[in-house]
Design an enzyme around this catalytic site. Structure first.
Site, short mmCIF file in Angstrom:
data_model
loop_
_atom_site.label_atom_id
_atom_site.label_comp_id
_atom_site.label_asym_id
_atom_site.label_seq_id
_atom_site.Cartn_x
_atom_site.Cartn_y
_atom_site.Cartn_z
N HIS A 24 0.86 -1.11 -0.09
CA HIS A 24 -0.11 0.11 -0.01
C HIS A 24 0.71 1.18 0.10
O HIS A 24 0.75 2.37 -0.53
CB HIS A 24 -0.84 -0.03 1.22
CG HIS A 24 -2.01 -1.07 1.25
ND1 HIS A 24 -2.15 -1.85 2.58
CD2 HIS A 24 -2.87 -1.52 0.38
CE1 HIS A 24 -3.09 -2.54 2.28
NE2 HIS A 24 -3.67 -2.52 0.91
N LYS A 66 -17.20 -6.00 6.29
CA LYS A 66 -15.84 -6.73 5.77
C LYS A 66 -15.14 -7.65 7.20
O LYS A 66 -14.40 -8.25 7.06
CB LYS A 66 -14.68 -5.53 5.20
CG LYS A 66 -15.18 -5.36 3.59
CD LYS A 66 -13.90 -5.02 3.17
CE LYS A 66 -14.28 -4.91 1.60
NZ LYS A 66 -13.24 -4.87 0.79
N ARG A 79 -2.05 -5.95 -8.31
CA ARG A 79 -0.82 -6.82 -8.00
C ARG A 79 -0.63 -8.06 -8.89
O ARG A 79 0.36 -8.23 -9.30
CB ARG A 79 -1.29 -7.40 -6.71
CG ARG A 79 -0.92 -6.66 -5.45
CD ARG A 79 -1.24 -7.42 -4.20
NE ARG A 79 -2.70 -8.16 -4.24
CZ ARG A 79 -3.38 -8.17 -3.29
NH1 ARG A 79 -3.21 -7.58 -2.22
NH2 ARG A 79 -4.61 -8.94 -3.53
N SER A 134 -3.06 -7.69 2.64
CA SER A 134 -3.46 -7.51 4.21
C SER A 134 -4.03 -9.01 4.59
O SER A 134 -3.52 -9.19 5.96
CB SER A 134 -4.64 -6.33 4.30
OG SER A 134 -4.43 -5.04 4.13
#
Length: 169
Positions: A18, A42, A91, A129
């Site tokens: 990030h 989430k 990514r 994450s």
């Protein structure tokens, strides 16, 4: 007119990947607002306030970057901040389809919002994450994936919320 970009995400926790994207975006835009999503669906490990504080500490040395939280549609937040651009990271090819859907939906909701895709350095391609949370849960070494204050916060969080699995169990 000032070019303001929004970099949205859950940032649960913020990673070096990030931060790589934030540094790249800061070179392109006049201002970057890291928008920490307050989305309880989430089921984040850290509260919104904790995530904002961790992100804020991680970017305090990067000029023209600030951190805020939001709890509504991203395009509404973008408009409120007088921004036009949304930064999203890619990514791998597997990220593209999902990110393309989000960008298309945002464009449909507000045709003035442009999504800019950035890729991290190759060293950060695999960092996510969720991967960091998993490694940390099992007391693995995450020091090369996150800033040191985030690593410490993860250790404290697991100690206070769950019994981490030991390396030898």
């Amino acid at each position: 007119m000032k070019k303001i970009a929004i970099y949205p995400g859950t940032f649960d926790p913020i990673t070096n990947g990030h931060l790589d994207l934030v540094a790249r975006a800061e070179q392109i835009f006049d201002e970057v607002i890291i928008a920490v999503s307050d989305n309880p669906r989430k089921n984040p490990l850290f509260s919104t306030a904790e995530r904002v504080a961790m992100v804020d500490e991680a970017v305090e040395h990067i000029p023209h970057v600030r951190v805020e939280s939001f709890d509504d549609l991203l395009v509404n937040f973008v408009v409120r901040k007088n921004a036009k651009f949304v930064i999203r990271g890619l990514r791998a090819v597997s990220d593209f389809e999902y990110e393309f859907q989000l960008a298309s939906a945002n464009r449909r909701l507000n045709s003035n919002v442009e999504t800019i895709f950035l890729t991290p350095l190759e060293a950060n391609y695999f960092i996510s994450s969720s991967l960091v949370r998993e490694i940390s849960y099992y007391q693995g070494d995450i020091s090369s994936f996150v800033p040191s204050h985030v690593e410490q916060a993860m250790q404290v969080k697991w100690a206070n919320t769950d019994t981490p699995k030991s390396k030898n169990s």
